[in-house]
Design a protein around this motif. Structure first.
Motif, PDB file in Angstrom:
ATOM      1  N   UNK A 299       0.849  -1.187   0.000  1.00  0.00           N
ATOM      2  CA  UNK A 299       0.000   0.000   0.000  1.00  0.00           C
ATOM      3  C   UNK A 299       0.884   1.236   0.000  1.00  0.00           C
ATOM      4  N   UNK A 300       0.714   2.076  -1.007  1.00  0.00           N
ATOM      5  CA  UNK A 300       1.445   3.339  -1.082  1.00  0.00           C
ATOM      6  C   UNK A 300       0.592   4.425  -0.433  1.00  0.00           C
ATOM      7  N   UNK A 301       1.120   5.027   0.622  1.00  0.00           N
ATOM      8  CA  UNK A 301       0.345   5.994   1.410  1.00  0.00           C
ATOM      9  C   UNK A 301       1.080   7.334   1.466  1.00  0.00           C
ATOM     10  N   UNK A 302       0.343   8.392   1.179  1.00  0.00           N
ATOM     11  CA  UNK A 302       0.824   9.772   1.209  1.00  0.00           C
ATOM     12  C   UNK A 302       1.998  10.001   0.249  1.00  0.00           C
ATOM     13  N   UNK A 303       1.981   9.297  -0.854  1.00  0.00           N
ATOM     14  CA  UNK A 303       2.996   9.489  -1.892  1.00  0.00           C
ATOM     15  C   UNK A 303       2.435  10.096  -3.163  1.00  0.00           C
ATOM     16  N   UNK A 304       1.115  10.327  -3.203  1.00  0.00           N
ATOM     17  CA  UNK A 304       0.503  10.872  -4.396  1.00  0.00           C
ATOM     18  C   UNK A 304       0.216   9.796  -5.433  1.00  0.00           C
ATOM     19  N   UNK A 305      -0.277  10.252  -6.583  1.00  0.00           N
ATOM     20  CA  UNK A 305      -0.698   9.318  -7.633  1.00  0.00           C
ATOM     21  C   UNK A 305      -0.436   9.835  -9.039  1.00  0.00           C
ATOM     22  N   UNK A 306       0.061  11.045  -9.185  1.00  0.00           N
ATOM     23  CA  UNK A 306       0.269  11.618 -10.511  1.00  0.00           C
ATOM     24  C   UNK A 306       1.312  10.850 -11.314  1.00  0.00           C
ATOM     25  N   UNK A 307       2.155  10.099 -10.638  1.00  0.00           N
ATOM     26  CA  UNK A 307       3.221   9.365 -11.316  1.00  0.00           C
ATOM     27  C   UNK A 307       2.714   8.138 -12.063  1.00  0.00           C
ATOM     28  N   UNK A 329       2.512  -8.655 -18.504  1.00  0.00           N
ATOM     29  CA  UNK A 329       2.480  -7.198 -18.586  1.00  0.00           C
ATOM     30  C   UNK A 329       2.791  -6.630 -17.197  1.00  0.00           C
ATOM     31  N   UNK A 330       3.894  -5.864 -17.044  1.00  0.00           N
ATOM     32  CA  UNK A 330       4.262  -5.376 -15.714  1.00  0.00           C
ATOM     33  C   UNK A 330       3.215  -4.462 -15.083  1.00  0.00           C
ATOM     34  N   UNK A 331       2.423  -3.806 -15.907  1.00  0.00           N
ATOM     35  CA  UNK A 331       1.374  -2.947 -15.356  1.00  0.00           C
ATOM     36  C   UNK A 331       0.303  -3.797 -14.673  1.00  0.00           C
ATOM     37  N   UNK A 332      -0.018  -4.938 -15.260  1.00  0.00           N
ATOM     38  CA  UNK A 332      -0.987  -5.827 -14.624  1.00  0.00           C
ATOM     39  C   UNK A 332      -0.439  -6.384 -13.313  1.00  0.00           C
ATOM     40  N   UNK A 333       0.859  -6.659 -13.288  1.00  0.00           N
ATOM     41  CA  UNK A 333       1.480  -7.088 -12.033  1.00  0.00           C
ATOM     42  C   UNK A 333       1.305  -6.018 -10.962  1.00  0.00           C
ATOM     43  N   UNK A 334       1.596  -4.775 -11.323  1.00  0.00           N
ATOM     44  CA  UNK A 334       1.451  -3.653 -10.389  1.00  0.00           C
ATOM     45  C   UNK A 334       0.018  -3.572  -9.884  1.00  0.00           C
ATOM     46  N   UNK A 335      -0.931  -3.620 -10.799  1.00  0.00           N
ATOM     47  CA  UNK A 335      -2.341  -3.458 -10.411  1.00  0.00           C
ATOM     48  C   UNK A 335      -2.820  -4.573  -9.484  1.00  0.00           C
ATOM     49  N   UNK A 336      -2.232  -5.724  -9.580  1.00  0.00           N
ATOM     50  CA  UNK A 336      -2.649  -6.832  -8.729  1.00  0.00           C
ATOM     51  C   UNK A 336      -2.107  -6.711  -7.316  1.00  0.00           C
ATOM     52  N   UNK A 337      -0.947  -6.092  -7.174  1.00  0.00           N
ATOM     53  CA  UNK A 337      -0.244  -6.139  -5.893  1.00  0.00           C
ATOM     54  C   UNK A 337      -0.137  -4.810  -5.157  1.00  0.00           C
ATOM     55  N   UNK A 338      -0.492  -3.686  -5.789  1.00  0.00           N
ATOM     56  CA  UNK A 338      -0.258  -2.369  -5.186  1.00  0.00           C
ATOM     57  C   UNK A 338      -1.570  -1.606  -5.056  1.00  0.00           C
ATOM     58  N   UNK A 339      -1.803  -1.067  -3.857  1.00  0.00           N
ATOM     59  CA  UNK A 339      -2.931  -0.180  -3.560  1.00  0.00           C
ATOM     60  C   UNK A 339      -2.387   1.237  -3.411  1.00  0.00           C
ATOM     61  N   UNK A 340      -3.174   2.232  -3.790  1.00  0.00           N
ATOM     62  CA  UNK A 340      -2.690   3.613  -3.838  1.00  0.00           C
ATOM     63  C   UNK A 340      -3.609   4.533  -3.052  1.00  0.00           C
ATOM     64  N   UNK A 341      -3.021   5.263  -2.127  1.00  0.00           N
ATOM     65  CA  UNK A 341      -3.703   6.359  -1.435  1.00  0.00           C
ATOM     66  C   UNK A 341      -3.277   7.656  -2.114  1.00  0.00           C
ATOM     67  N   UNK A 342      -4.133   8.244  -2.936  1.00  0.00           N
ATOM     68  CA  UNK A 342      -3.743   9.498  -3.588  1.00  0.00           C
ATOM     69  C   UNK A 342      -3.708  10.643  -2.583  1.00  0.00           C
ATOM     70  N   UNK A 343      -2.969  11.687  -2.919  1.00  0.00           N
ATOM     71  CA  UNK A 343      -3.128  12.908  -2.142  1.00  0.00           C
ATOM     72  C   UNK A 343      -4.605  13.304  -2.209  1.00  0.00           C
ATOM     73  N   UNK A 344      -5.132  13.839  -1.120  1.00  0.00           N
ATOM     74  CA  UNK A 344      -6.549  14.148  -1.122  1.00  0.00           C
ATOM     75  C   UNK A 344      -6.893  15.210  -2.167  1.00  0.00           C
ATOM     76  N   UNK A 345      -5.901  15.994  -2.610  1.00  0.00           N
ATOM     77  CA  UNK A 345      -6.166  17.007  -3.629  1.00  0.00           C
ATOM     78  C   UNK A 345      -6.051  16.455  -5.051  1.00  0.00           C
ATOM     79  N   UNK A 346      -5.617  15.186  -5.210  1.00  0.00           N
ATOM     80  CA  UNK A 346      -5.580  14.554  -6.533  1.00  0.00           C
ATOM     81  C   UNK A 346      -6.992  14.258  -7.027  1.00  0.00           C
ATOM     82  N   UNK A 347      -7.141  14.107  -8.328  1.00  0.00           N
ATOM     83  CA  UNK A 347      -8.436  13.751  -8.900  1.00  0.00           C
ATOM     84  C   UNK A 347      -8.626  12.235  -8.794  1.00  0.00           C
TER      85      UNK A 347
END
Length: 407
Positions: A299-307, A329-347
């Motif tokens: 889980x990525x927390x307080x790192x944003x999501x624009x990247x 596909x490495x993107x599918x690997x990422x999507x299966x294993x990583x959760x993202x907490x966007x900055x609250x100001x991100x869309x």
């Protein structure tokens, strides 16, 4: 630990009442007690690891024998109120001077330092459960990184304090995360076992290559497999939380937290704020860690999501150029294993498009200065979503990550 008297709860959030359920906030923080390291640190190690010094009437940590000035007031008493910079981070519609906003601190609130006081505030905020992370603890590894043994000593002491003062699952509502690092894989494995034995639901680390006795090493390097194997077996979620990663601008500006914490940094540092987590997460994918250990959850927390969009495109380009390196596909690997907490100001829609609604988690960063003043204010960002998607982000995704999933 003796809990301070909790404040009387106030009326629960009307926003949460309208939802019909309380929220699971995946990014809450405490302000550390002044003895968060020294309580359980052998005094014989104080000079090498951590001690306090008073300079011109102000208390400063001394880390590795050097005065650490990265935090202007390391006692957090007084401290600026929660969310005082919220409008500033929303584009500063009022034209506020952020330094002026920070010049109106208040005494430390009991709920920032005591778990039962925090529970009462959570009730008033409409929060059912929270993940709880360090404030100072997220920036203490970098100043000591060239002495891995000292890093291990510091966080051994820190985690014992944390378990005493906050607990790892207090009343099944406050889930504080012990801090782990791979500077010494044997220590990391032993500390993980201790954390599991004491009921930890998550562990937390910073987005940075660990500096071992042999130099910096990627988190997915083979010598760390014993640690990841145990994480995989236990099914505990690893949170990578923003901290002092040791770089943001590679010489274009002063790095780290060596200037006044809470001041206005040079724009290049803000521009590159998300690069450490992008490097850390993409290195896990590029080292095929998730294929060696398919039960890992990050889980990525307080790192944003624009990247995310740019990283996904670069991963796919590399996969085409290095045909056969990635099992899928490495993107599918990422999507299966990583959760993202966007900055609250991100869309939030951008994040959903990137990783899917079942991989987005809500976090307020309360009670930090850049936090939402009231965590339930984030609900207004999700009104256009259907009920199931909204609940996924506000409760269910984090609740699932909070449960051990043994392999």
């Amino acid at each position: 630990m003796t809990d301070v008297l909790a404040p009387s709860p106030t009326e629960t959030s009307a926003t949460v009442d309208a939802l019909g359920y309380r929220l699971f906030d995946a990014d809450n923080h405490y302000y550390e007690a002044t003895d968060c390291v020294t309580r359980h640190l052998d005094p014989a190690h104080a000079t090498r690891v951590f001690q306090w010094a008073t300079i011109d009437g102000r208390s400063y940590p001394v880390i590795g024998g050097k005065v650490f000035r990265g935090v202007k007031n390391a006692t957090f008493d007084p401290v600026a109120p929660p969310g005082v910079l919220a409008d500033y981070f929303r584009g500063n519609p009022n034209g506020d001077d952020p330094l002026e906003l920070l010049r109106r601190p208040e005494p430390t609130r009991p709920e920032s330092r005591a778990r039962d006081a925090r529970l009462a505030v959570m009730d008033a905020q409409g929060l059912d459960k929270v993940w709880m992370f360090p404030t100072l603890g997220m920036i203490y590894e970098e100043p000591l990184k060239d002495d891995p043994e000292a890093v291990a000593l510091l966080f051994t002491a820190f985690n014992r304090w944390l378990e005493e003062d906050w607990g790892f699952a207090h009343q099944d509502r406050i889930f504080a995360a012990p801090y782990l690092t791979l500077v010494d894989v044997d220590w990391a494995c032993a500390e993980l076992e201790w954390a599991l034995d004491h009921g930890a639901r998550t562990i937390v680390t910073r987005p940075a290559a660990a500096t071992t006795k042999d130099g910096p090493r990627a988190p997915g390097a083979p010598e760390f497999d014993p640690f990841w194997a145990r994480v995989n077996e236990a099914g505990i979620t690893v949170v990578v939380h923003a901290g002092d990663s040791g770089y943001t601008s590679h010489g274009y500006a002063r790095d780290g937290f060596t200037t006044d914490f809470g001041g206005v940094p040079q724009p290049i540092r803000m521009l590159q704020l998300e690069r450490p987590v992008e490097d850390w997460l993409s290195s896990l994918v590029c080292d095929n860690l998730f294929h060696r250990f398919p039960n890992l959850r990050i889980a990525s927390v307080e790192n944003g999501s624009k990247f995310l969009p740019g990283m996904f495109e670069r991963l796919r380009v590399v996969a085409r150029k290095m045909n056969g390196w990635f099992p899928e596909d490495p993107v599918e690997t990422f999507r299966r294993h990583v959760w993202v907490n966007p900055f609250w100001e991100d869309h939030v829609d951008d994040v959903i498009d990137a990783v899917g609604v079942d991989r987005v988690i809500f976090g307020s960063d309360w009670p930090h200065i850049e936090a939402l003043p009231e965590p339930d204010q984030y609900v207004s960002e999700l009104t256009h979503l259907d009920d199931a998607a909204r609940r996924r982000i506000l409760v269910d995704n984090t609740a699932e990550l909070n449960e051990l999933r043994p392999a």
